[in-house]
Design a protein around this motif. Structure first.
Motif, mmCIF file in Angstrom:
data_model
loop_
_atom_site.group_PDB
_atom_site.id
_atom_site.type_symbol
_atom_site.label_atom_id
_atom_site.label_comp_id
_atom_site.label_asym_id
_atom_site.label_seq_id
_atom_site.Cartn_x
_atom_site.Cartn_y
_atom_site.Cartn_z
ATOM 1 N N ARG A 36 0.688 -1.173 0.005
ATOM 2 C CA ARG A 36 0.029 -0.032 -0.186
ATOM 3 C C ARG A 36 0.622 1.297 -0.016
ATOM 4 N N TYR A 37 2.047 1.314 0.878
ATOM 5 C CA TYR A 37 2.780 2.337 0.907
ATOM 6 C C TYR A 37 3.448 2.849 -0.301
ATOM 7 N N ARG A 38 4.069 1.669 -1.169
ATOM 8 C CA ARG A 38 4.509 1.674 -2.380
ATOM 9 C C ARG A 38 3.670 2.248 -3.380
ATOM 10 N N LEU A 39 2.427 1.767 -3.433
ATOM 11 C CA LEU A 39 1.516 2.141 -4.356
ATOM 12 C C LEU A 39 1.159 3.828 -3.896
ATOM 13 N N LEU A 40 0.899 3.866 -2.714
ATOM 14 C CA LEU A 40 0.573 5.210 -2.602
ATOM 15 C C LEU A 40 1.781 6.331 -2.893
ATOM 16 N N LEU A 41 2.754 5.985 -2.545
ATOM 17 C CA LEU A 41 4.009 6.832 -3.101
ATOM 18 C C LEU A 41 4.290 7.135 -4.401
ATOM 19 N N ARG A 42 3.961 5.900 -5.241
ATOM 20 C CA ARG A 42 3.906 6.102 -6.623
ATOM 21 C C ARG A 42 2.864 6.812 -7.250
ATOM 22 N N SER A 43 1.713 6.818 -6.528
ATOM 23 C CA SER A 43 0.393 7.411 -7.290
ATOM 24 C C SER A 43 0.306 8.855 -6.950
ATOM 25 N N VAL A 44 0.800 9.336 -5.741
ATOM 26 C CA VAL A 44 0.668 10.799 -5.709
ATOM 27 C C VAL A 44 1.401 11.518 -6.519
ATOM 28 N N HIS A 45 0.956 12.700 -6.920
ATOM 29 C CA HIS A 45 1.863 13.695 -7.922
ATOM 30 C C HIS A 45 2.460 14.795 -6.934
ATOM 31 N N ASP A 46 2.211 14.812 -5.633
ATOM 32 C CA ASP A 46 2.914 15.621 -4.812
ATOM 33 C C ASP A 46 4.467 15.145 -4.708
ATOM 34 N N PRO A 47 5.391 16.027 -4.758
ATOM 35 C CA PRO A 47 6.799 15.543 -4.540
ATOM 36 C C PRO A 47 6.941 15.335 -3.073
ATOM 37 N N ILE A 48 7.474 14.071 -2.695
ATOM 38 C CA ILE A 48 7.401 13.760 -1.215
ATOM 39 C C ILE A 48 8.802 12.895 -0.976
ATOM 40 N N ILE A 49 9.404 13.398 0.054
ATOM 41 C CA ILE A 49 10.631 12.756 0.568
ATOM 42 C C ILE A 49 10.678 12.368 2.039
ATOM 43 N N PHE A 50 10.980 11.142 2.217
ATOM 44 C CA PHE A 50 11.269 10.877 3.601
ATOM 45 C C PHE A 50 12.697 10.814 3.706
ATOM 46 N N ALA A 51 13.291 11.166 4.993
ATOM 47 C CA ALA A 51 14.482 11.511 5.463
ATOM 48 C C ALA A 51 14.606 11.160 6.966
ATOM 49 N N SER A 52 15.675 10.722 7.346
ATOM 50 C CA SER A 52 16.193 10.457 8.899
ATOM 51 C C SER A 52 16.247 11.501 9.374
ATOM 52 N N ALA A 53 15.635 11.561 10.634
ATOM 53 C CA ALA A 53 15.982 12.951 11.353
ATOM 54 C C ALA A 53 17.306 13.013 12.135
ATOM 55 N N SER A 54 17.819 11.929 12.180
ATOM 56 C CA SER A 54 19.172 12.010 12.905
ATOM 57 C C SER A 54 20.505 12.257 12.047
ATOM 58 N N ASP A 55 20.418 11.680 10.852
ATOM 59 C CA ASP A 55 21.549 11.978 9.970
ATOM 60 C C ASP A 55 21.151 12.756 8.684
ATOM 61 N N GLY A 56 19.998 12.934 8.394
ATOM 62 C CA GLY A 56 19.250 13.827 7.073
ATOM 63 C C GLY A 56 19.434 13.003 5.870
ATOM 64 N N THR A 57 19.633 11.558 6.128
ATOM 65 C CA THR A 57 19.935 10.553 4.727
ATOM 66 C C THR A 57 18.490 10.423 4.143
ATOM 67 N N ILE A 58 18.484 10.438 3.049
ATOM 68 C CA ILE A 58 17.062 10.287 2.050
ATOM 69 C C ILE A 58 16.870 8.818 2.138
ATOM 70 N N SER A 59 15.763 8.430 2.750
ATOM 71 C CA SER A 59 15.411 7.085 2.939
ATOM 72 C C SER A 59 14.494 6.592 1.909
ATOM 73 N N ASP A 60 13.658 7.648 1.224
ATOM 74 C CA ASP A 60 12.684 7.176 0.108
ATOM 75 C C ASP A 60 12.224 8.345 -0.368
ATOM 76 N N LEU A 61 11.887 8.354 -1.740
ATOM 77 C CA LEU A 61 11.208 9.412 -2.325
ATOM 78 C C LEU A 61 10.398 8.968 -3.519
ATOM 79 N N ASN A 62 9.658 9.759 -4.215
ATOM 80 C CA ASN A 62 8.843 9.535 -5.205
ATOM 81 C C ASN A 62 9.352 10.031 -6.532
#
Length: 473
Positions: A157-183
């Motif tokens: 569900r998460y993968r489908l939602l991330l792929r379907s939304v048109h808004d640019p979204i980035i998931f990042a770690s709050a500890s080191d600022g590394t990009i964990s996922d994005l669409n």
């Protein structure tokens, strides 16, 4: 020498060991002891006091053993009893299930021993604790499987939602600022691909931005009661964006959900430019088409139809572009992989198969368009027939090469000159094929028309085997 008969073992045992002592030994060695006649009837039953309250097995004395067993256990008992009567005692203990009054089952592991006075003994160990532990393990395994299934479902569900939304979204770690996922829309704004950006530092994707300072600002914006955004410039694409953040915690780790909002002036396309691009698409002499990442044709212009000798768009729409390439899926895989990795691919040479069975040499440039939830590939295809004809007419560069080869005459034999130049060309072709396929040896061998074994021999010959040791298919 005396001819008196030797006493039998049972007489010796009976005479030397007290019967009550034997009974205590048997009781200590087993939780449940049955003495059974050859016909399967229980003649004596002994249950240890400690196990009597837990087992709750009715007295089976005077009744056949099979009456108290489940159907499956009856067959196992009868087979073991027959083998014992025939003089072949079971090599291993057998596990039998007794039926208790309330419908429950009592699992017991029995060891069958022939009795000196006829029949046999069944010395049993209660397996209730083991069965209960096994049931708990099975339940735990089922719970784990259900947990895995639920996790896979939520992940899908998460993968489908991330792929379907048109808004640019980035998931990042709050500890080191590394990009964990994005669409894909976010990757497009940052000027890269999803694969190249995952694992990178978020601050490194913006100009003049220190990691610690940026993370502090994002944390402040995420903890603010009012929505706040940071104005930044993407390092790769040069776009001006506004970055807002929201903090959440998952699996003990704090993460940031970042939304990108590209400035309107950086995304605005003049209406005149859009109109001109539409006219060029229709009238250009070069073929233009769009496909998805699987190669399915979404749209094309008339120039592409001319290359294929196709009458109308309906004949090629929804077809796979690989069916028109000279090397089929090999060409498509090379194009898609390189375009996704670098964002574009320039001047890829292959042949385009026409509807009439011909083959036209072409040069292809591809652009990866990931500014949407479902990325597409834009192809610009140019007929290379004239270029090949000019190359065949020996231009000045070819004449210079021929002149440099002729200078070798006199210093080496013809056979040596031909062998040397052939090896140079062969090595260049192999290096090019391996580079285009990103070290995919199977695809490179198919592209060169070689078997995989022959390719390995030539790679070893030219000392190319250890170079670019990437993923093999």
């Amino acid at each position: 020498m005396s001819n008196a008969p030797k006493p039998r073992m049972r007489d010796t045992v009976s005479d030397g060991i007290d019967a009550s002592y034997l009974a205590s030994v048997v009781a200590a060695a087993s939780d449940l002891s049955l003495r059974v006649a050859d016909d399967g009837t229980v003649t004596e039953m002994m249950v240890t006091p400690m196990q009597a309250a837990e087992m709750r097995l009715p007295d089976c004395s005077g009744r056949p053993v099979a009456e108290s067993l489940t159907g499956e256990s009856q067959a196992k008992f009868n087979a073991a009893r027959s083998a014992l009567i025939d003089g072949a005692p079971p090599r291993r203990p057998i596990e039998l299930n007794h039926i208790l009054p309330h419908g429950r089952e009592l699992p017991v592991r029995y060891t069958l021993i022939p009795h000196p006075e006829g029949g046999f003994l069944m010395l049993g160990r209660d397996l209730s604790a083991v069965a209960e532990t096994q049931a708990q393990l099975v339940q735990a395994q089922m719970s784990l499987e259900q947990g895995y299934e639920a996790r896979r479902e939520y992940d899908a569900r998460y993968r489908l939602l991330l792929r379907s939304v048109h808004d640019p979204i980035i998931f990042a770690s709050a500890s080191d600022g590394t990009i964990s996922d994005l669409n894909e829309p976010a990757a497009s704004i940052l000027g890269g691909t999803r694969e190249s950006l995952v694992g990178q530092g978020l601050a490194a994707e913006f100009d003049d931005c220190d990691r610690a300072e940026m993370m502090d600002r994002l944390m402040d914006a995420a903890g603010s009661d009012t929505e706040r955004s940071l104005k930044m410039t993407a390092r790769r694409s040069g776009r001006e964006v506004e970055l807002s953040a929201q903090m959440f915690r998952a699996a003990g780790e704090r993460s940031l959900l970042c939304r990108l909002n590209a400035r309107a002036d950086s995304l605005e396309t003049p209406a005149g430019l859009a109109r001109d691009l539409g006219v060029m698409f229709e009238r250009t002499a070069d073929a233009i088409l769009f496909t998805d990442l699987r190669g399915e044709i979404l749209s094309c212009n008339d120039a592409f139809l001319d290359l294929l000798n196709a009458a109308q768009v309906a004949e090629v729409k929804a077809q796979n572009i690989s069916s028109y390439f000279g090397r089929g899926r090999v060409d498509l895989n090379v194009i898609v992989e390189n375009a996704r990795r670098a964002g574009q691919m320039r001047l890829y040479a292959t042949k385009l198969l026409t509807e009439l069975g011909g083959a036209t040499p072409v040069e292809i440039s591809v652009t990866y368009l990931n500014d949407r939830s479902n990325p597409v590939l834009a192809y610009l295809i140019r007929d290379a027939s004239r270029s090949e004809a000019l190359r065949g007419a020996q231009p000045n560069g070819a004449a210079d090469n021929a002149r440099s080869v002729m200078e070798l005459v006199g210093s080496a034999t013809l056979k040596e000159i031909v062998a040397e130049t052939t090896e140079v060309v062969e090595k260049m072709c192999i290096e090019t094929a391996v580079s285009l396929t990103r070290n995919n040896r199977v695809a490179a061998a198919e592209m060169l028309g070689l078997s995989r074994q022959s390719l390995y021999v030539k790679l070893r010959k030219y000392d190319l085997l250890d170079r670019n040791t990437g993923t093999e298919a």
